[in-house]
Structures are given as structure tokens and as C-alpha cells.
Write a protein that holds these residues in place. Structure first.
Motif, PDB file in Angstrom:
ATOM      1  N   ARG A  20     -22.484   3.292  -0.279  1.00  0.00           N
ATOM      2  CA  ARG A  20     -23.486   3.727  -1.881  1.00  0.00           C
ATOM      3  C   ARG A  20     -25.206   3.973  -1.207  1.00  0.00           C
ATOM      4  O   ARG A  20     -25.131   3.825  -0.004  1.00  0.00           O
ATOM      5  N   HIS A  21     -24.805   4.451  -2.395  1.00  0.00           N
ATOM      6  CA  HIS A  21     -26.419   5.619  -2.132  1.00  0.00           C
ATOM      7  C   HIS A  21     -27.971   5.121  -2.783  1.00  0.00           C
ATOM      8  O   HIS A  21     -29.245   5.454  -2.854  1.00  0.00           O
ATOM      9  N   TYR A  22     -27.957   4.269  -3.072  1.00  0.00           N
ATOM     10  CA  TYR A  22     -29.197   3.720  -3.949  1.00  0.00           C
ATOM     11  C   TYR A  22     -30.250   3.131  -3.429  1.00  0.00           C
ATOM     12  O   TYR A  22     -31.527   3.196  -3.026  1.00  0.00           O
ATOM     13  N   SER A  23     -29.678   2.497  -2.015  1.00  0.00           N
ATOM     14  CA  SER A  23     -30.483   1.785  -1.429  1.00  0.00           C
ATOM     15  C   SER A  23     -31.296   2.985  -0.759  1.00  0.00           C
ATOM     16  O   SER A  23     -32.331   2.960  -0.238  1.00  0.00           O
ATOM     17  N   LEU A  24     -30.508   4.293  -0.433  1.00  0.00           N
ATOM     18  CA  LEU A  24     -31.697   5.241  -0.413  1.00  0.00           C
ATOM     19  C   LEU A  24     -32.633   5.737  -1.281  1.00  0.00           C
ATOM     20  O   LEU A  24     -33.505   6.297  -0.570  1.00  0.00           O
ATOM     21  N   LEU A  25     -31.938   5.613  -2.269  1.00  0.00           N
ATOM     22  CA  LEU A  25     -32.536   6.173  -3.688  1.00  0.00           C
ATOM     23  C   LEU A  25     -34.249   5.213  -3.392  1.00  0.00           C
ATOM     24  O   LEU A  25     -35.306   5.793  -3.935  1.00  0.00           O
ATOM     25  N   ASP A  54     -23.861   5.561  -7.976  1.00  0.00           N
ATOM     26  CA  ASP A  54     -24.194   4.698  -6.325  1.00  0.00           C
ATOM     27  C   ASP A  54     -23.915   5.619  -5.451  1.00  0.00           C
ATOM     28  O   ASP A  54     -24.077   5.827  -4.785  1.00  0.00           O
ATOM     29  N   HIS A  55     -22.156   5.566  -5.911  1.00  0.00           N
ATOM     30  CA  HIS A  55     -21.314   6.364  -5.019  1.00  0.00           C
ATOM     31  C   HIS A  55     -21.222   7.685  -5.380  1.00  0.00           C
ATOM     32  O   HIS A  55     -21.119   8.521  -4.066  1.00  0.00           O
ATOM     33  N   THR A  56     -21.266   8.120  -6.044  1.00  0.00           N
ATOM     34  CA  THR A  56     -21.529   9.510  -6.503  1.00  0.00           C
ATOM     35  C   THR A  56     -22.726  10.259  -6.257  1.00  0.00           C
ATOM     36  O   THR A  56     -22.352  11.735  -5.766  1.00  0.00           O
ATOM     37  N   ARG A  57     -24.006   9.431  -6.071  1.00  0.00           N
ATOM     38  CA  ARG A  57     -25.155  10.588  -6.543  1.00  0.00           C
ATOM     39  C   ARG A  57     -25.148  11.394  -7.517  1.00  0.00           C
ATOM     40  O   ARG A  57     -26.390  11.884  -7.390  1.00  0.00           O
TER      41      ARG A  57
END
Length: 497
Positions: free
Chosen positions: A460-465, A410-413
Motif C-alpha cells: 500500500r502507498h497511501y501511508s506514503l502519500l 493504494d496498490h497502484t498509485r
């Protein structure tokens, strides 16, 4: 045909994989072996030889009957590498008619400025030959023992600075004496011949003799070993190379410095391969020969149906403890509008989102603290860093066995394919379990999408994924895509070495 621009480790590996039968598998539509194909070629050449003799006897009854052509024998120590059982070894002279050209005398003005293209080795660019600057006359053609080579002839430079350079004629042309032209015997693929000669450039050049201008000579060419696959396999190899090599070309041109090439090109080519994969371009020829029984949309409907069935089963179970448990709303697949479509996909595919086709695996009960990670232990620990495994644990009650799964940091992609039992080693590590899909395809898909997500630093990046639209092929095509990717990616890794 993909233009071959430079010698690189990746290109050499791809060509070597092609001519040893490793780049393709399970080619359909061919009943003859390479040996049967060779026997047919020899039979037809002998029939032509006898027909020519019969014609010659009409003018000269004493014309000598020609000795029959027999296939060349290849000794064990001449075989440079292993080939599939359905292939056979022969020589270049068995599968093509090789002839070098000549240079008409410059002192005779009647020999030049005609309308017959005359190719010099400097005109070869490892590609199709469409334009030849210099022309000779009909008089020169008749006077100088030259052959007018037909369209499709394969050309190779035999000496000088251009030694090993190749081409395929798109126009009829003669050549100078430094160039040898091959008219392949039916049904040999001239493009397969071209790519084979390209793969052998170093080996052929090493056989060159001479001082200032080493010469590989026509005599050396005709006895050089040639791996002969069935015709359908020849065509499949050519088709695969013409899919793969343009990717190498595109990214070689994008990276100019030598050190940048070593470090950046493998990743760039990998990204290009995955992009072609998720757009359906790697399996374009496969779709033409395959009957697809279930579309991507039908697969998605089955996934949604299964998810809803589980939702209802969970609700029924919950009602045993709480009769007032609220019945869940049914899951519906994500919809995509015309203006949201990121790129074109095949008609048998459909669009979805990651949460349509996966479910989460693991949680706090499967997690250990960073300080609890051991250098040795029974269970692997997986976190969201670069390494596949961060360490080990002996907390067997926390192990996740429902594998394979896809890890998304989530933080690192970072994205990982986890196919072994593990425990979770950090917050922000999400594990996705694909439903009714090929897990490796979903991994490659998520990996590619993750590389293109907006970088939010340590946020966090999961919200983008989960907002990204993902292309979903039929299951059989997912499996084929994975097969092709896993043939190609190991070759990418060799480039940086």
C-alpha cells in the motif's frame, strides 16, 4: 526568449494555439483592438512620410508629395485561420520595414575586417543573435546599398539550406542578400513577430520558388498575412510561450531515440508542466497583476475551522444516542519545519498535508465484488486500475453521488478525477473529497505527487502519500493554475501522434 530547437508536433501545436489566441484568455490592460492599433501605425507612418517630404522640399521645392499609405486589404480566401474578434488581419509589410542585405565584393579588401557585424544565414539559430563572426567596413556599408539593422530587428533566412531560420538582433548588424531583416513598427512586439514567423515556417517555405535554392523573397514576405492582436495580448502570448517552450526543450533533449520520443515525451512534458504548476511558476506573471484577497494559509485555516465544526456537529449528534460520547480533540493543521520544505513556493501559498484538506468518501457499503461487474449497466464502476471505468453495475443503492472526487489507488498509485456517479469496484481504492479547494487543482497535485512516491510494488502507498507536504495556493490561484494546465495538456497529447 525560449530557443526553438526542433520542429515537433507539440511545438507546432503550442505555436498554432498562440497565434490563434487559444493559449491565453482574459488579458487585462488593453483598450485598443488590433484594428485600432493598425490604424495608429498607419497614421504614424503617414505623418513620418509627410515630415520627410517637408524636409525634402527645403532642398527641392518640386519634390513630389508622397501618396498616403493605406492598410492592406485581406480577402476572405487569404485568411488561413480564425482569430479573436479584437484582432485583425493585415500584412507583414504593414507592421514592419523589411529589407534584405547584400554581399560586398570579396575582391575588394577594403570591404572586410572592419567593425560592422555582417550576418549570413548560417549565423541564425532561431534565437537571439549576440555574436556574428564576420565584419565589414564603413566603406562597404556605404558602397553596397546595405542597411545597418538596429537591436531588436527580426531576421529570416530567405533561401538555401537555412530557409525559414530566424533570429532577433541583440547587436546592430548588416546581413547578406539571403537574409531579410524586419524593423517592427511601434508598438508591434518583435518577439510576437518572431514566434508568428516560427509558426509559419512550413507555409512560408511552401511558397518558395526556384530550383536548387528555393527563395521566399522579400516581395512574398511583405504581402504575407499577419494576425494582429492588441498590444497587451501580444505581450501575454510572448510571456506564455516563454513559460511553456523551455519545458519542451528540456525534455526533447532528454529523449534521443525517435520511438522513445513518441512514447515518453508527452508524459515527461506533462510532468514538467505539473511541476511548474505546483511550484507557482505557471502563475508568476498572473500574481503580479492580481490582488490576492485570501492567502493559502487563510484558506487552510478556514478548512480546518470547517472540519472542526463538522466534528463538533457529529459529536452533538452522537450524544443523542450516547450522552457519554467523548468530545473529540480539535483538528490542527500539519506543521512543517524549515528543513522539511521540499521546494520554494510563493509567499501567498502555504504547506499542508492531504488529510488537512480532504475527507474520505465511500466505503464497503459502496463496493461490489469483481465478479459482479457488468459489461453494461446503469452505474459506472471505478477501481484502481489504469482504465477510468472498469465496467458497470445496477446496484443503485451503492452509488456515490458526492462528486467530484479524487481516486487514489493504494496498490497502484494511479490517480483519477471522478466527476460522475459511481460504485467502488475493488479494495485499496481510496476516494478523497477536497474541502473548500478547487477539486481539479487537488487532483493535479495528487497526480504529480503520486508519480514521485517510492514504488512499493503491490504494497500500500497511501501511508506514503499522507506524509507528503503539499503546496496550497489561494483558491483564485488554484483556479488559474487549472485553467493554464488545461490549455497546455491537450497539446502534450498530440506529440505522440
Amino acid at each position: 526568449m525560449a530557443k526553438i530547437k526542433k520542429d515537433t508536433n507539440l511545438r507546432k501545436s503550442i505555436l498554432q494555439a498562440a497565434i490563434t489566441g487559444q493559449l491565453i484568455s482574459n488579458v487585462e490592460g488593453e483598450t485598443k483592438t488590433g484594428k485600432e492599433l493598425l490604424d495608429k501605425i498607419i497614421e504614424e507612418r503617414n505623418a513620418k512620410l509627410l515630415a520627410q517630404w517637408e524636409e525634402a522640399k527645403k532642398k527641392n521645392p518640386k519634390a513630389k508629395k508622397p501618396a498616403p499609405i493605406v492598410p492592406s486589404e485581406i480577402t476572405e480566401d487569404e485568411i488561413p485561420f480564425e482569430i479573436p474578434k479584437s484582432w485583425c488581419w493585415c500584412r507583414l509589410g504593414d507592421v514592419g520595414d523589411w529589407k534584405s542585405g547584400s554581399t560586398p565584393s570579396r575582391s575588394n579588401p577594403e570591404f572586410y575586417n572592419g567593425n560592422i557585424p555582417w550576418l549570413k544565414t548560417g549565423d541564425l539559430t532561431d534565437d537571439f543573435v549576440d555574436i556574428i563572426p564576420e565584419c565589414i567596413s564603413e566603406i562597404a556599408l556605404k558602397s553596397c546599398s546595405m542597411r545597418l539593422n538596429p537591436v531588436g530587428s527580426v531576421l529570416i533566412a530567405m533561401y538555401g539550406a537555412t530557409i525559414g531560420k530566424l533570429g532577433i538582433l541583440n547587436i546592430e548588424a548588416t546581413t547578406n542578400q539571403a537574409c531579410c531583416a524586419c524593423i517592427t513598427h511601434e508598438p508591434i512586439s518583435n518577439k510576437y513577430m518572431f514566434y508568428y514567423l516560427m509558426s509559419q515556417k512550413k507555409a512560408l517555405t511552401e511558397k518558395a520558388e526556384g530550383g536548387a535554392q528555393p527563395n521566399i523573397s522579400r516581395e512574398k514576405l511583405v504581402i504575407y498575412p499577419f494576425p494582429l492582436p492588441p498590444l497587451a495580448v501580444q505581450n501575454a502570448i510572448v510571456a506564455k510561450l516563454e513559460e511553456v517552450l523551455p519545458l519542451v526543450d528540456a525534455y526533447e533533449n532528454a529523449v534521443l531515440q525517435k520511438e522513445e520520443l513518441k512514447t515518453a515525451l508527452p508524459d515527461k512534458v506533462k510532468k514538467a508542466i505539473l511541476q511548474e504548476a505546483i511550484q507557482g511558476k505557471l502563475t508568476k506573471s498572473w500574481r503580479k497583476t492580481t490582488t490576492i484577497e485570501e492567502s493559502g494559509k487563510q484558506l487552510l485555516d478556514k478548512i480546518i475551522e470547517e472540519r472542526n465544526a463538522k466534528l463538533l456537529a457529529d459529536w452533538e449528534e452522537a450524544k443523542k444516542k450516547n450522552p457519554k460520547a467523548k468530545k473529540p480533540a480539535p483538528i490542527v493543521a500539519s506543521e512543517i519545519t524549515e528543513d522539511e520544505i521540499p521546494f520554494e513556493i510563493p509567499k501567498s501559498w502555504c504547506w499542508c498535508r492531504i488529510e488537512d484538506i480532504t475527507t474520505f468518501i465511500g466505503g464497503k457499503n459502496n463496493q461490489i465484488q469483481a465478479k459482479e461487474i457488468l459489461k453494461e449497466g446503469k452505474i459506472s464502476v471505478v477501481s484502481q486500475g489504469q482504465s477510468l471505468i472498469d465496467g458497470y453495475s445496477n446496484e443503485t443503492q451503492k452509488v456515490i453521488n458526492n462528486i467530484p472526487v479524487i481516486m487514489f489507488g493504494d496498490h497502484t498509485r494511479n490517480v483519477k478525477y471522478i466527476d460522475f456517479p459511481f460504485v467502488i469496484g475493488a479494495d485499496g481504492t481510496k476516494f478523497l473529497k477536497p474541502i473548500l479547494c478547487n477539486e481539479k487543482y487537488i487532483y493535479y497535485l495528487v497526480y504529480f505527487i503520486a508519480q514521485n512516491l517510492r514504488n512499493r510494488g503491490y504494497a500500500r502507498h497511501y501511508s506514503l502519500l499522507k506524509e507528503e507536504y503539499l503546496p496550497l495556493p489561494p483558491l483564485a490561484e488554484q483556479e488559474k493554475i487549472v485553467e493554464i494546465i488545461e490549455q497546455m495538456l491537450p497539446l502534450c497529447e498530440k506529440l505522440g501522434g
